[in-house]
Design a protein around this motif. Structure first.
Motif, PDB file in Angstrom:
ATOM      1  N   ARG A   1       5.531  -0.130  -4.816  1.00  0.00           N
ATOM      2  CA  ARG A   1       4.180   0.429  -4.880  1.00  0.00           C
ATOM      3  C   ARG A   1       3.301  -0.616  -5.548  1.00  0.00           C
ATOM      4  O   ARG A   1       3.604  -1.043  -6.661  1.00  0.00           O
TER       5      ARG A   1
ATOM      6  N   LYS B   1       6.715   2.729  -0.707  1.00  0.00           N
ATOM      7  CA  LYS B   1       7.626   2.429   0.399  1.00  0.00           C
ATOM      8  C   LYS B   1       9.040   2.314  -0.139  1.00  0.00           C
ATOM      9  O   LYS B   1       9.283   1.705  -1.174  1.00  0.00           O
TER      10      LYS B   1
ATOM     11  N   GLU C   1       0.844  -1.195   0.000  1.00  0.00           N
ATOM     12  CA  GLU C   1       0.000   0.000   0.000  1.00  0.00           C
ATOM     13  C   GLU C   1       0.879   1.244   0.000  1.00  0.00           C
ATOM     14  O   GLU C   1       1.800   1.360   0.804  1.00  0.00           O
ATOM     15  N   GLY C   2       0.625   2.162  -0.900  1.00  0.00           N
ATOM     16  CA  GLY C   2       1.411   3.390  -0.974  1.00  0.00           C
ATOM     17  C   GLY C   2       2.805   3.120  -1.512  1.00  0.00           C
ATOM     18  O   GLY C   2       3.119   2.029  -1.975  1.00  0.00           O
TER      19      GLY C   2
ATOM     20  N   ASN D   1       9.488  10.252   3.352  1.00  0.00           N
ATOM     21  CA  ASN D   1       8.337   9.489   2.855  1.00  0.00           C
ATOM     22  C   ASN D   1       7.113   9.646   3.745  1.00  0.00           C
ATOM     23  O   ASN D   1       6.154   8.931   3.605  1.00  0.00           O
TER      24      ASN D   1
END
Length: 91
Positions: free
Chosen positions: A64, A47, A44-45, A90
């Motif tokens: 991602r 990283k 998720e998102g 981040n």
């Protein structure tokens, strides 16, 4: 202040703006995004994680969704210092 090498036509969404912020760090010499590949699982998102040390720097994995991109960073920072810096930008 380092430089960001932009040579590919595709990058993970949101990666380049984060790398531009990281390139402003005086301890960073060069940032080079590399190959994109598919991976199992989903993230998720976006990283960023320091993967391994290299001569003169580190390899970072940016993930991602089901894609991952290698990023090579030339720096004198230790692995833990670089990981802390990545977590700061981040947020």
């Amino acid at each position: 202040m380092g430089r960001l090498v932009i040579t590919h036509s595709t990058y993970l969404d949101g990666l380049i703006p984060l790398l531009k912020i990281l390139a402003n760090d005086p301890a960073i010499d060069t940032i080079t995004p590399a190959v994109i590949c598919r991976v199992k699982g989903r993230c998720e998102g976006l990283k960023l994680r320091v993967s391994c040390g290299l001569k003169g720097g580190h390899k970072v994995l940016a993930r991602r969704g089901s894609s991952a991109q290698e990023v090579f960073i030339v720096t004198q920072m230790s692995k833990s210092e670089l990981q802390q810096r990545l977590e700061q930008i981040n947020r």
